[in-house]
Write a protein that holds these residues in place. Structure first.
Motif, PDB file in Angstrom:
ATOM      1  N   CYS A 105       0.950  -1.408   0.309  1.00 11.21           N
ATOM      2  CA  CYS A 105      -0.143  -0.217   0.303  1.00 11.21           C
ATOM      3  C   CYS A 105       0.938   1.152  -0.017  1.00 11.21           C
ATOM      4  CB  CYS A 105      -0.829  -0.005   1.238  1.00 11.21           C
ATOM      5  SG  CYS A 105      -1.758   1.305   1.495  1.00 11.21           S
ATOM      6  N   LEU A 106       0.486   2.047  -0.666  1.00  9.90           N
ATOM      7  CA  LEU A 106       1.817   3.771  -0.863  1.00  9.90           C
ATOM      8  C   LEU A 106       0.472   4.594  -0.351  1.00  9.90           C
ATOM      9  CD1 LEU A 106       3.995   4.804  -1.825  1.00  9.90           C
ATOM     10  CD2 LEU A 106       2.709   5.071  -3.760  1.00  9.90           C
ATOM     11  N   VAL A 107       0.878   5.105   0.764  1.00  7.83           N
ATOM     12  CA  VAL A 107       0.232   5.877   0.697  1.00  7.83           C
ATOM     13  C   VAL A 107       1.172   7.065   0.765  1.00  7.83           C
ATOM     14  CG1 VAL A 107      -0.908   7.269   3.475  1.00  7.83           C
ATOM     15  CG2 VAL A 107      -0.570   4.557   3.496  1.00  7.83           C
ATOM     16  N   ALA A 108      -0.124   9.207  -0.260  1.00 10.65           N
ATOM     17  CA  ALA A 108       0.266   9.831  -0.598  1.00 10.65           C
ATOM     18  C   ALA A 108       0.027  10.868   0.941  1.00 10.65           C
ATOM     19  CB  ALA A 108      -0.355  10.286  -1.795  1.00 10.65           C
ATOM     20  N   LEU A 109       0.868  11.164   0.768  1.00 11.50           N
ATOM     21  CA  LEU A 109       1.075  12.949   1.754  1.00 11.50           C
ATOM     22  C   LEU A 109       1.004  14.163   1.071  1.00 11.50           C
ATOM     23  CD1 LEU A 109       3.758  11.652   4.218  1.00 11.50           C
ATOM     24  CD2 LEU A 109       1.149  11.110   4.632  1.00 11.50           C
ATOM     25  N   ASP A 110       0.962  14.256  -0.009  1.00 13.21           N
ATOM     26  CA  ASP A 110       0.775  15.723  -1.080  1.00 13.21           C
ATOM     27  C   ASP A 110      -0.572  16.244  -0.466  1.00 13.21           C
ATOM     28  OD1 ASP A 110      -1.123  13.459  -1.735  1.00 13.21           O
ATOM     29  OD2 ASP A 110      -0.158  13.856  -3.899  1.00 13.21           O
ATOM     30  N   ALA A 111      -1.248  16.113   0.125  1.00 13.23           N
ATOM     31  CA  ALA A 111      -2.917  16.779   0.368  1.00 13.23           C
ATOM     32  C   ALA A 111      -2.323  16.911   1.736  1.00 13.23           C
ATOM     33  CB  ALA A 111      -3.354  16.320   0.120  1.00 13.23           C
ATOM     34  N   ASP A 112      -3.747  18.016   2.473  1.00 12.69           N
ATOM     35  CA  ASP A 112      -3.875  17.811   3.748  1.00 12.69           C
ATOM     36  C   ASP A 112      -3.966  16.732   5.173  1.00 12.69           C
ATOM     37  OD1 ASP A 112      -3.417  20.593   3.567  1.00 12.69           O
ATOM     38  OD2 ASP A 112      -5.446  20.970   3.434  1.00 12.69           O
ATOM     39  N   THR A 113      -4.467  16.024   4.213  1.00 16.79           N
ATOM     40  CA  THR A 113      -4.406  14.442   5.302  1.00 16.79           C
ATOM     41  C   THR A 113      -4.257  13.361   4.597  1.00 16.79           C
ATOM     42  OG1 THR A 113      -7.019  14.313   4.180  1.00 16.79           O
ATOM     43  CG2 THR A 113      -7.013  15.501   5.940  1.00 16.79           C
ATOM     44  N   PRO A 114      -3.539  11.797   5.122  1.00 20.71           N
ATOM     45  CA  PRO A 114      -3.062  11.319   4.126  1.00 20.71           C
ATOM     46  C   PRO A 114      -4.086  10.450   3.629  1.00 20.71           C
ATOM     47  CG  PRO A 114      -2.882  10.453   6.356  1.00 20.71           C
ATOM     48  CD  PRO A 114      -3.388  12.645   6.312  1.00 20.71           C
ATOM     49  N   ARG A 115      -4.232   9.963   1.944  1.00 20.91           N
ATOM     50  CA  ARG A 115      -4.537   9.051   1.654  1.00 20.91           C
ATOM     51  C   ARG A 115      -3.825   7.814   0.769  1.00 20.91           C
ATOM     52  NH1 ARG A 115      -3.754  10.082  -3.940  1.00 20.91           N
ATOM     53  NH2 ARG A 115      -2.910  11.902  -4.360  1.00 20.91           N
ATOM     54  N   ILE A 116      -4.350   7.273   0.416  1.00 26.26           N
ATOM     55  CA  ILE A 116      -4.160   5.810  -0.138  1.00 26.26           C
ATOM     56  C   ILE A 116      -4.539   5.965  -2.192  1.00 26.26           C
ATOM     57  CG2 ILE A 116      -4.681   3.102  -0.744  1.00 26.26           C
ATOM     58  CD1 ILE A 116      -5.597   3.272   1.640  1.00 26.26           C
ATOM     59  N   ALA A 117      -2.784   6.107  -2.107  1.00 25.12           N
ATOM     60  CA  ALA A 117      -2.980   6.240  -3.614  1.00 25.12           C
ATOM     61  C   ALA A 117      -2.997   4.655  -4.250  1.00 25.12           C
ATOM     62  CB  ALA A 117      -1.749   7.398  -3.661  1.00 25.12           C
ATOM     63  N   TRP A 118      -2.520   4.169  -3.899  1.00 25.42           N
ATOM     64  CA  TRP A 118      -2.370   2.573  -4.328  1.00 25.42           C
ATOM     65  C   TRP A 118      -1.962   1.678  -3.452  1.00 25.42           C
ATOM     66  CZ3 TRP A 118       1.528  -0.978  -6.461  1.00 25.42           C
ATOM     67  CH2 TRP A 118       0.883  -1.874  -6.896  1.00 25.42           C
ATOM     68  N   GLN A 119      -3.237   0.085  -3.974  1.00 25.43           N
ATOM     69  CA  GLN A 119      -3.059  -0.405  -2.910  1.00 25.43           C
ATOM     70  C   GLN A 119      -2.975  -2.312  -3.910  1.00 25.43           C
ATOM     71  OE1 GLN A 119      -5.200  -0.645   0.528  1.00 25.43           O
ATOM     72  NE2 GLN A 119      -5.727  -2.599  -0.582  1.00 25.43           N
ATOM     73  N   THR A 120      -2.742  -3.155  -3.656  1.00 28.33           N
ATOM     74  CA  THR A 120      -1.799  -4.123  -4.213  1.00 28.33           C
ATOM     75  C   THR A 120      -1.793  -5.653  -3.910  1.00 28.33           C
ATOM     76  OG1 THR A 120      -1.762  -6.067  -6.510  1.00 28.33           O
ATOM     77  CG2 THR A 120      -0.009  -4.485  -5.044  1.00 28.33           C
ATOM     78  N   ALA A 121      -2.239  -6.904  -3.773  1.00 26.01           N
ATOM     79  CA  ALA A 121      -1.871  -8.119  -2.817  1.00 26.01           C
ATOM     80  C   ALA A 121      -1.150  -8.711  -3.998  1.00 26.01           C
ATOM     81  CB  ALA A 121      -2.942  -8.657  -2.813  1.00 26.01           C
ATOM     82  N   THR A 122       0.577  -9.879  -4.161  1.00 25.04           N
ATOM     83  CA  THR A 122       0.462 -10.537  -4.455  1.00 25.04           C
ATOM     84  C   THR A 122       0.185 -11.943  -3.971  1.00 25.04           C
ATOM     85  OG1 THR A 122       2.305  -8.942  -4.814  1.00 25.04           O
ATOM     86  CG2 THR A 122       2.849 -10.969  -5.476  1.00 25.04           C
ATOM     87  N   PRO A 123       0.189 -12.694  -4.523  1.00 21.00           N
ATOM     88  CA  PRO A 123       0.194 -14.226  -3.947  1.00 21.00           C
ATOM     89  C   PRO A 123       1.559 -15.082  -3.540  1.00 21.00           C
ATOM     90  CG  PRO A 123      -1.017 -14.129  -5.770  1.00 21.00           C
ATOM     91  CD  PRO A 123      -0.060 -13.102  -5.822  1.00 21.00           C
ATOM     92  N   PHE A 124       1.057 -15.230  -1.829  1.00 19.07           N
ATOM     93  CA  PHE A 124       2.788 -15.505  -1.272  1.00 19.07           C
ATOM     94  C   PHE A 124       3.528 -16.199  -2.164  1.00 19.07           C
ATOM     95  CE2 PHE A 124      -0.198 -15.269   2.893  1.00 19.07           C
ATOM     96  CZ  PHE A 124       0.147 -13.827   3.159  1.00 19.07           C
ATOM     97  N   GLN A 125       2.959 -17.353  -2.931  1.00 25.59           N
ATOM     98  CA  GLN A 125       4.110 -18.240  -3.707  1.00 25.59           C
ATOM     99  C   GLN A 125       5.205 -17.499  -4.259  1.00 25.59           C
ATOM    100  OE1 GLN A 125       1.015 -18.850  -3.823  1.00 25.59           O
ATOM    101  NE2 GLN A 125       0.320 -18.799  -5.333  1.00 25.59           N
ATOM    102  N   ARG A 126       4.254 -15.692  -4.853  1.00 28.67           N
ATOM    103  CA  ARG A 126       5.630 -15.553  -5.481  1.00 28.67           C
ATOM    104  C   ARG A 126       5.920 -13.921  -5.246  1.00 28.67           C
ATOM    105  NH1 ARG A 126       0.766 -12.103 -10.092  1.00 28.67           N
ATOM    106  NH2 ARG A 126       3.413 -11.350 -10.135  1.00 28.67           N
ATOM    107  N   VAL A 127       5.933 -14.232  -3.792  1.00 32.15           N
ATOM    108  CA  VAL A 127       6.763 -13.098  -3.113  1.00 32.15           C
ATOM    109  C   VAL A 127       8.141 -13.497  -2.845  1.00 32.15           C
ATOM    110  CG1 VAL A 127       6.846 -11.562  -0.613  1.00 32.15           C
ATOM    111  CG2 VAL A 127       4.831 -11.912  -2.282  1.00 32.15           C
ATOM    112  N   GLY A 128       8.614 -14.729  -2.009  1.00 28.70           N
ATOM    113  CA  GLY A 128       9.597 -14.926  -1.343  1.00 28.70           C
ATOM    114  C   GLY A 128       9.379 -15.276   0.045  1.00 28.70           C
ATOM    115  N   ALA A 129      11.177 -15.168   0.857  1.00 28.62           N
ATOM    116  CA  ALA A 129      10.632 -15.349   2.235  1.00 28.62           C
ATOM    117  C   ALA A 129      10.589 -13.585   2.342  1.00 28.62           C
ATOM    118  CB  ALA A 129      12.366 -15.109   2.324  1.00 28.62           C
ATOM    119  N   LEU A 130       9.928 -12.756   3.188  1.00 23.36           N
ATOM    120  CA  LEU A 130       9.306 -12.097   3.685  1.00 23.36           C
ATOM    121  C   LEU A 130      10.525 -11.507   4.687  1.00 23.36           C
ATOM    122  CD1 LEU A 130       5.674 -12.165   4.917  1.00 23.36           C
ATOM    123  CD2 LEU A 130       6.081 -12.096   2.795  1.00 23.36           C
ATOM    124  N   PRO A 131      10.611  -9.964   4.358  1.00 20.01           N
ATOM    125  CA  PRO A 131      11.962  -9.191   5.663  1.00 20.01           C
ATOM    126  C   PRO A 131      11.003  -9.325   6.874  1.00 20.01           C
ATOM    127  CG  PRO A 131      10.435  -7.715   4.214  1.00 20.01           C
ATOM    128  CD  PRO A 131      10.040  -8.707   3.418  1.00 20.01           C
TER     129      PRO A 131
END
Length: 207
Positions: free
Chosen positions: A100-126
């Motif tokens: 999720c990318l949260v934009a701070l270019d306005a008076d209040t924060p807003r979600i600019a973009w969000q996505t989800a990726t299947p775990f098998q395509r991600v690999g080891a999580l940080p």
């Protein structure tokens, strides 16, 4: 995998700074702001199960400047940029790794973009760095100061109570504005709570 690292690269272009993370109260510091995530399982009274709050600090002093509601996921990445915050983590099995990318270019924060990726395509999580409550060190962290702006710092205090067969760590994190004499002139409580450290009782020997 490509998608997740692409988002991380985007955050890097947005002036990344150090982040700290764990199962609750992850935070990162940007230019003139602090981003902190909270989850309802550990922080009561939230407006949603998972939120990201923005605290500003500038000539107007330390203050909350809005929040966004997130999917309920276990945070693994939090990166503050010049005008956006990237937050990622492990969601429900059917959702996978949420970004999720949260934009701070306005008076209040807003979600600019969000996505989800299947775990098998991600690999080891940080693993994620420590949060205010888990792994944080007691003491003072000076925050970046821009020309002409007041001085600000993060102040984490910890008191310990050993009673009832457990150890209780009472933790308080405060965003402070200080003057040239190191005197606190304004402050904002960012996070406050108690972490319980269980004590293993000895097992009675058998007959």
């Amino acid at each position: 995998m490509f998608l997740r690292y692409g988002l991380l690269a985007l955050a890097a272009l947005l002036l990344p700074v150090s982040a700290h993370a764990d199962s609750d109260s992850y935070y990162c510091v940007g230019a003139g702001y602090l981003a902190v995530e909270f989850r309802a399982f550990n922080t009561p009274g939230l407006s949603a199960p998972h939120v990201l709050r923005i605290a500003r600090f500038d000539e107007q002093g330390p203050r909350w400047a809005g929040e966004v509601t997130l999917e309920d996921f276990q945070t693994h990445t939090l990166a503050c940029g010049a005008a956006a915050v990237l937050i990622e983590g492990a969601g429900a099995r059917e959702r996978g790794f949420v970004s999720c990318l949260v934009a701070l270019d306005a008076d209040t924060p807003r979600i600019a973009w969000q996505t989800a990726t299947p775990f098998q395509r991600v690999g080891a999580l940080p693993p994620g760095p420590p949060s205010f409550f888990f792994g944080s060190q007691e003491g003072i962290q000076e925050l970046p100061q821009r020309g002409g702006h007041p001085r600000f710092r993060l102040h984490v205090t910890r008191s310990i109570d050993r009673s009832g067969g457990a150890t209780y760590h009472h933790i308080r994190a405060t965003l402070e504005q200080v003057d040239s004499s190191e005197r606190v002139v304004r402050e904002l409580v960012i996070a406050e709570g108690t972490v319980t450290e269980s004590v293993d009782l000895p097992v009675a020997p058998g007959p």
